[in-house]
Design a protein around this motif. Structure first.
Motif, PDB file in Angstrom:
ATOM      1  N   ALA A  27       0.942  -1.099   0.179  1.00  0.00           N
ATOM      2  CA  ALA A  27       0.376   0.293   0.148  1.00  0.00           C
ATOM      3  C   ALA A  27       0.873   1.335  -0.118  1.00  0.00           C
ATOM      4  O   ALA A  27       0.345   1.638  -0.907  1.00  0.00           O
ATOM      5  CB  ALA A  27      -0.611   0.476   1.394  1.00  0.00           C
ATOM      6  N   LEU A  28       1.905   1.402   0.941  1.00  0.00           N
ATOM      7  CA  LEU A  28       2.662   2.307   1.018  1.00  0.00           C
ATOM      8  C   LEU A  28       3.125   2.774  -0.753  1.00  0.00           C
ATOM      9  O   LEU A  28       3.809   3.360  -1.157  1.00  0.00           O
ATOM     10  CB  LEU A  28       4.071   2.056   1.788  1.00  0.00           C
ATOM     11  N   LEU A  29       4.085   1.573  -1.188  1.00  0.00           N
ATOM     12  CA  LEU A  29       4.300   1.746  -1.818  1.00  0.00           C
ATOM     13  C   LEU A  29       3.293   2.333  -3.564  1.00  0.00           C
ATOM     14  O   LEU A  29       3.772   3.066  -4.811  1.00  0.00           O
ATOM     15  CB  LEU A  29       5.147   0.420  -2.976  1.00  0.00           C
ATOM     16  N   PHE A  30       1.728   2.296  -3.345  1.00  0.00           N
ATOM     17  CA  PHE A  30       1.651   2.724  -4.135  1.00  0.00           C
ATOM     18  C   PHE A  30       0.531   3.736  -4.112  1.00  0.00           C
ATOM     19  O   PHE A  30      -0.425   4.638  -4.309  1.00  0.00           O
ATOM     20  CB  PHE A  30       0.198   2.185  -3.810  1.00  0.00           C
ATOM     21  N   GLY A  31       1.373   4.422  -2.597  1.00  0.00           N
ATOM     22  CA  GLY A  31       0.721   6.292  -2.176  1.00  0.00           C
ATOM     23  C   GLY A  31      -0.353   6.546  -1.213  1.00  0.00           C
ATOM     24  O   GLY A  31      -1.059   6.933  -1.009  1.00  0.00           O
ATOM     25  N   ARG A  32      -0.865   4.643  -0.548  1.00  0.00           N
ATOM     26  CA  ARG A  32      -1.493   5.218   0.654  1.00  0.00           C
ATOM     27  C   ARG A  32      -0.989   4.718   2.015  1.00  0.00           C
ATOM     28  O   ARG A  32      -0.193   3.755   1.989  1.00  0.00           O
ATOM     29  CB  ARG A  32      -2.303   4.074  -0.422  1.00  0.00           C
ATOM     30  N   ALA A  33      -0.988   4.679   3.067  1.00  0.00           N
ATOM     31  CA  ALA A  33      -1.747   4.621   3.905  1.00  0.00           C
ATOM     32  C   ALA A  33      -1.659   2.879   4.267  1.00  0.00           C
ATOM     33  O   ALA A  33      -2.622   2.470   3.735  1.00  0.00           O
ATOM     34  CB  ALA A  33      -2.210   5.395   5.159  1.00  0.00           C
ATOM     35  N   ASP A  34      -0.793   2.275   4.928  1.00  0.00           N
ATOM     36  CA  ASP A  34      -0.765   1.349   5.036  1.00  0.00           C
ATOM     37  C   ASP A  34      -1.900   0.672   6.850  1.00  0.00           C
ATOM     38  O   ASP A  34      -1.087   0.765   7.526  1.00  0.00           O
ATOM     39  CB  ASP A  34      -0.172  -0.189   4.648  1.00  0.00           C
ATOM     40  N   LEU A  35      -2.675   0.878   6.645  1.00  0.00           N
ATOM     41  CA  LEU A  35      -3.583   0.861   8.296  1.00  0.00           C
ATOM     42  C   LEU A  35      -4.810  -0.326   7.916  1.00  0.00           C
ATOM     43  O   LEU A  35      -4.826  -0.381   9.133  1.00  0.00           O
ATOM     44  CB  LEU A  35      -4.908   1.890   8.008  1.00  0.00           C
ATOM     45  N   GLY A  36      -3.994  -1.789   7.286  1.00  0.00           N
ATOM     46  CA  GLY A  36      -4.448  -2.607   7.244  1.00  0.00           C
ATOM     47  C   GLY A  36      -4.416  -4.012   9.048  1.00  0.00           C
ATOM     48  O   GLY A  36      -3.457  -3.428   9.249  1.00  0.00           O
ATOM     49  N   ALA A  37      -5.747  -4.441   9.357  1.00  0.00           N
ATOM     50  CA  ALA A  37      -4.731  -5.306  10.444  1.00  0.00           C
ATOM     51  C   ALA A  37      -3.728  -6.204   9.836  1.00  0.00           C
ATOM     52  O   ALA A  37      -3.145  -6.773   8.541  1.00  0.00           O
ATOM     53  CB  ALA A  37      -6.065  -5.806  10.413  1.00  0.00           C
ATOM     54  N   ARG A  38      -2.171  -6.528  10.563  1.00  0.00           N
ATOM     55  CA  ARG A  38      -1.794  -7.688   9.834  1.00  0.00           C
ATOM     56  C   ARG A  38      -2.153  -8.642  10.142  1.00  0.00           C
ATOM     57  O   ARG A  38      -3.387  -9.476  10.830  1.00  0.00           O
ATOM     58  CB  ARG A  38      -0.504  -7.610  11.555  1.00  0.00           C
ATOM     59  N   ARG A  39      -1.311  -9.091   8.377  1.00  0.00           N
ATOM     60  CA  ARG A  39      -1.879 -10.651   8.166  1.00  0.00           C
ATOM     61  C   ARG A  39      -0.756 -11.890   9.164  1.00  0.00           C
ATOM     62  O   ARG A  39       0.658 -11.794   9.715  1.00  0.00           O
ATOM     63  CB  ARG A  39      -1.204 -10.476   7.024  1.00  0.00           C
TER      64      ARG A  39
END
Length: 176
Positions: free
Chosen positions: A164-176
């Motif tokens: 997500a960070l590479l796509f310019g988005r904050a990575d707010l998802g839960a850990r997998r």
């Protein structure tokens, strides 16, 4: 493409396409009817716009450098995105970008985001992990407006955490 001259006093270029005389539809015989001209200019302009977006995002000095980086990163991405998301990704991108994505064999093991960046670094002469991350982000961050919110979310959901960070988005998802 062949250029011919009209039989008039002034020279007017006229182009003829080698594909204009016949159309073949898979599973049928050849039809003798002119093909509609392909909107090549529109596709070329979509590719040019993508490369220019990458050039702006990455602050590359030339369009050819931005195009080179775009091809390398999309090629690497093409191996990581599989299934329906890969088909949808190719459809959403300009034709040239879709060819780059589709020409890659899907990876048997998905790379983490850090491994993905490292794999791109090996494809760019003189790249370091930091410059490769810049290059990857410069390309992937311009894709969401082309893909749309829903497809971007689907692609990120199919990739390991961290993309997500590479796509310019904050990575707010839960850990997998």
């Amino acid at each position: 493409m062949t250029v011919t001259t009209a039989p008039s006093a002034t020279t007017t270029p006229r182009t003829t396409s080698p594909w204009a005389s016949r159309t073949t539809i898979p599973g049928t015989s050849t039809l003798s009817r002119p093909m509609a001209p392909r909107p090549r200019a529109a596709e070329d302009s979509r590719w040019t716009a993508l490369v220019e977006s990458v050039r702006d995002a990455g602050q590359y000095p030339t369009a050819s450098e931005a195009e080179r980086i775009t091809r390398i990163v999309l090629s690497a991405l093409g191996g990581q995105v599989i299934g329906e998301e890969r088909v949808a990704l190719a459809r959403a991108l300009p034709e040239e970008a879709a060819r780059v994505i589709a020409s890659q064999i899907p990876a048997t093991r998905r790379l983490t985001a850090a491994e993905f960046v490292d794999s791109v670094a090996t494809r760019i002469e003189g790249a370091t992990p930091a410059t490769a991350r810049w290059d990857v982000s410069s390309v992937l961050s311009v894709l969401p407006p082309l893909l749309g919110e829903a497809l971007t979310t689907r692609i990120l959901g199919a990739l390991p955490r961290g993309y997500a960070l590479l796509f310019g988005r904050a990575d707010l998802g839960a850990r997998r």
